[in-house]
Design a protein around this motif. Structure first.
Motif, PDB file in Angstrom:
ATOM      1  N   PHE A  95      45.914  39.583  34.215  1.00  0.00           N
ATOM      2  CA  PHE A  95      46.264  39.111  35.731  1.00  0.00           C
ATOM      3  C   PHE A  95      47.567  39.951  35.883  1.00  0.00           C
ATOM      4  CE2 PHE A  95      48.461  36.649  38.947  1.00  0.00           C
ATOM      5  CZ  PHE A  95      47.347  36.553  39.739  1.00  0.00           C
ATOM      6  N   GLU A  96      48.501  40.144  35.183  1.00  0.00           N
ATOM      7  CA  GLU A  96      49.711  40.983  35.502  1.00  0.00           C
ATOM      8  C   GLU A  96      49.344  42.320  35.786  1.00  0.00           C
ATOM      9  OE1 GLU A  96      52.514  39.880  36.675  1.00  0.00           O
ATOM     10  OE2 GLU A  96      51.647  37.678  36.271  1.00  0.00           O
ATOM     11  N   LYS A  97      48.440  42.729  35.202  1.00  0.00           N
ATOM     12  CA  LYS A  97      48.203  44.224  35.338  1.00  0.00           C
ATOM     13  C   LYS A  97      47.507  44.431  36.622  1.00  0.00           C
ATOM     14  CE  LYS A  97      47.204  44.846  30.494  1.00  0.00           C
ATOM     15  NZ  LYS A  97      46.165  45.170  29.370  1.00  0.00           N
ATOM     16  N   LEU A  98      46.966  43.532  37.362  1.00  0.00           N
ATOM     17  CA  LEU A  98      46.404  43.751  38.625  1.00  0.00           C
ATOM     18  C   LEU A  98      47.641  44.180  39.513  1.00  0.00           C
ATOM     19  CD1 LEU A  98      44.059  40.582  39.000  1.00  0.00           C
ATOM     20  CD2 LEU A  98      43.474  42.876  38.130  1.00  0.00           C
ATOM     21  N   THR A  99      47.124  45.008  40.852  1.00  0.00           N
ATOM     22  CA  THR A  99      47.885  45.227  41.759  1.00  0.00           C
ATOM     23  C   THR A  99      48.255  44.090  42.569  1.00  0.00           C
ATOM     24  OG1 THR A  99      46.175  46.045  43.387  1.00  0.00           O
ATOM     25  CG2 THR A  99      47.057  47.760  41.837  1.00  0.00           C
ATOM     26  N   ASP A 100      48.952  44.022  43.375  1.00  0.00           N
ATOM     27  CA  ASP A 100      49.373  43.034  44.393  1.00  0.00           C
ATOM     28  C   ASP A 100      48.289  42.506  45.304  1.00  0.00           C
ATOM     29  OD1 ASP A 100      51.862  42.544  43.074  1.00  0.00           O
ATOM     30  OD2 ASP A 100      52.965  43.545  44.871  1.00  0.00           O
ATOM     31  N   ALA A 101      47.634  43.638  45.625  1.00  0.00           N
ATOM     32  CA  ALA A 101      46.530  43.570  46.618  1.00  0.00           C
ATOM     33  C   ALA A 101      45.258  43.014  46.041  1.00  0.00           C
ATOM     34  CB  ALA A 101      45.878  44.781  47.129  1.00  0.00           C
ATOM     35  N   GLN A 102      44.907  43.308  44.470  1.00  0.00           N
ATOM     36  CA  GLN A 102      44.170  42.706  43.831  1.00  0.00           C
ATOM     37  C   GLN A 102      44.216  41.215  43.530  1.00  0.00           C
ATOM     38  OE1 GLN A 102      44.105  45.504  40.476  1.00  0.00           O
ATOM     39  NE2 GLN A 102      42.241  46.462  41.058  1.00  0.00           N
ATOM     40  N   LYS A 103      45.626  40.865  43.059  1.00  0.00           N
ATOM     41  CA  LYS A 103      45.895  39.419  42.973  1.00  0.00           C
ATOM     42  C   LYS A 103      45.610  38.730  44.085  1.00  0.00           C
ATOM     43  CE  LYS A 103      49.382  40.505  39.513  1.00  0.00           C
ATOM     44  NZ  LYS A 103      50.770  40.373  39.233  1.00  0.00           N
ATOM     45  N   GLN A 104      45.687  39.197  45.185  1.00  0.00           N
ATOM     46  CA  GLN A 104      45.489  38.710  46.465  1.00  0.00           C
ATOM     47  C   GLN A 104      44.012  38.369  46.735  1.00  0.00           C
ATOM     48  OE1 GLN A 104      47.792  41.064  49.299  1.00  0.00           O
ATOM     49  NE2 GLN A 104      49.764  39.907  48.788  1.00  0.00           N
ATOM     50  N   VAL A 105      43.162  39.372  46.512  1.00  0.00           N
ATOM     51  CA  VAL A 105      41.960  39.110  46.717  1.00  0.00           C
ATOM     52  C   VAL A 105      41.291  38.005  45.613  1.00  0.00           C
ATOM     53  CG1 VAL A 105      39.545  40.248  46.358  1.00  0.00           C
ATOM     54  CG2 VAL A 105      41.318  41.300  47.773  1.00  0.00           C
ATOM     55  N   TYR A 106      41.884  38.257  44.419  1.00  0.00           N
ATOM     56  CA  TYR A 106      41.493  37.140  43.269  1.00  0.00           C
ATOM     57  C   TYR A 106      41.949  35.816  43.696  1.00  0.00           C
ATOM     58  CZ  TYR A 106      41.770  35.179  38.513  1.00  0.00           C
ATOM     59  OH  TYR A 106      41.467  34.132  37.523  1.00  0.00           O
ATOM     60  N   ALA A 107      43.008  35.581  44.208  1.00  0.00           N
ATOM     61  CA  ALA A 107      43.593  34.293  44.659  1.00  0.00           C
ATOM     62  C   ALA A 107      42.685  33.876  45.894  1.00  0.00           C
ATOM     63  CB  ALA A 107      44.891  34.225  45.025  1.00  0.00           C
ATOM     64  N   LEU A 108      42.308  34.702  46.945  1.00  0.00           N
ATOM     65  CA  LEU A 108      41.704  34.217  47.905  1.00  0.00           C
ATOM     66  C   LEU A 108      40.179  33.839  47.619  1.00  0.00           C
ATOM     67  CD1 LEU A 108      42.332  34.030  50.957  1.00  0.00           C
ATOM     68  CD2 LEU A 108      41.242  36.387  51.320  1.00  0.00           C
ATOM     69  N   SER A 109      39.758  34.471  46.606  1.00  0.00           N
ATOM     70  CA  SER A 109      38.236  33.848  45.999  1.00  0.00           C
ATOM     71  C   SER A 109      38.236  32.558  45.726  1.00  0.00           C
ATOM     72  CB  SER A 109      37.744  35.011  45.006  1.00  0.00           C
ATOM     73  OG  SER A 109      38.615  34.956  43.768  1.00  0.00           O
ATOM     74  N   PHE A 110      39.288  32.144  45.250  1.00  0.00           N
ATOM     75  CA  PHE A 110      39.249  30.627  44.782  1.00  0.00           C
ATOM     76  C   PHE A 110      39.512  29.733  45.954  1.00  0.00           C
ATOM     77  CE2 PHE A 110      39.912  32.762  40.695  1.00  0.00           C
ATOM     78  CZ  PHE A 110      39.042  32.375  39.944  1.00  0.00           C
ATOM     79  N   VAL A 111      40.043  30.328  46.980  1.00  0.00           N
ATOM     80  CA  VAL A 111      40.187  29.396  48.075  1.00  0.00           C
ATOM     81  C   VAL A 111      38.794  29.303  48.756  1.00  0.00           C
ATOM     82  CG1 VAL A 111      40.760  29.462  50.611  1.00  0.00           C
ATOM     83  CG2 VAL A 111      42.281  30.490  48.881  1.00  0.00           C
ATOM     84  N   VAL A 112      37.865  30.303  48.641  1.00  0.00           N
ATOM     85  CA  VAL A 112      36.526  30.133  49.058  1.00  0.00           C
ATOM     86  C   VAL A 112      35.578  29.435  48.076  1.00  0.00           C
ATOM     87  CG1 VAL A 112      34.364  31.810  49.639  1.00  0.00           C
ATOM     88  CG2 VAL A 112      36.652  32.500  50.516  1.00  0.00           C
ATOM     89  N   GLU A 113      35.825  29.805  46.846  1.00  0.00           N
ATOM     90  CA  GLU A 113      35.084  29.010  45.810  1.00  0.00           C
ATOM     91  C   GLU A 113      35.374  27.501  45.801  1.00  0.00           C
ATOM     92  OE1 GLU A 113      34.769  29.636  41.038  1.00  0.00           O
ATOM     93  OE2 GLU A 113      34.234  31.544  42.244  1.00  0.00           O
TER      94      GLU A 113
END
Length: 203
Positions: A95-113
């Motif tokens: 997770f830490e290897k992701l860019t900030d933008a990727q982390k935001q999309v990853y987190a946002l996907s759980f808002v949806v899910e």
């Protein structure tokens, strides 16, 4: 045999009751089986759709992003990020290897899910760093009341925030308001536009 039962009419009543009970149990079992079948069909369909999305967006290119529907783009990229993290031996490190933008999309996907029906469910299921990164993402993609509601629920469910508390009636009201302002497709579409605008951080 018939005479035996005629002499004992209470046995006929008992047998009749047993027959009715057996039919009732069989009908209920059939209904339960049908429900399970429909649930299984829906799950298989969902898994097939997710697999197709992952494959479609497994390798991102500018041309693919430009021609893709925003909501579909978000879902495809998010599914690949989720798989990348879940398949890793050390999920935190990956997770830490992701860019900030990727982390935001990853987190946002759980808002949806997790919060697709009720935003509060997202906060009940998830914790930091997913929740605070999701807050950053929402602030970046939305404005006004949408951000206010998200931040309000974030604060309510934040175990480190001693000043805020979870008041069920207020949370229910905020959930309904958020659903009107930013439903699942709205969030996905906004996430897809964010990816398209920052494609270099996802390739």
């Amino acid at each position: 045999m018939i005479a035996y039962f005629l002499e004992r009419p209470y046995l006929i009543a008992i047998l009749a009751a047993l027959v009715v009970l057996t039919l009732f149990v069989c009908v209920k079992a059939g209904q339960a089986s049908a429900r399970r079948g429909k649930i299984n069909e829906a799950l298989i369909k969902k898994l097939k759709e997710e697999n197709a999305l992952r494959n479609e967006f497994a390798v991102l290119t500018e041309s693919l992003v430009k021609k893709s529907d925003s909501a579909r783009l978000f879902r495809g990229v998010a599914l690949n990020l989720q798989k990348k993290i879940s398949d890793a031996k050390d999920m935190d490190s990956e997770f830490e290897k992701l860019t900030d933008a990727q982390k935001q999309v990853y987190a946002l996907s759980f808002v949806v899910e997790d919060g697709g029906n009720k935003l509060s469910e997202f906060f009940r299921i998830n914790g930091k760093p997913v929740t605070n990164i999701a807050l950053d993402a929402v602030k970046k993609l939305f404005n006004g009341r949408t951000c206010e509601i998200f931040e309000s629920e974030y604060n309510s469910f934040d175990p480190d925030n001693e000043e805020a508390s979870v008041i069920p009636a207020e949370i229910e009201k905020l959930d309904a308001e958020f659903a009107d302002l930013a439903d699942e497709n709205t969030v996905c579409a906004a996430g897809g536009r964010f990816i398209a605008e920052n494609i270099e951080k996802f390739i």
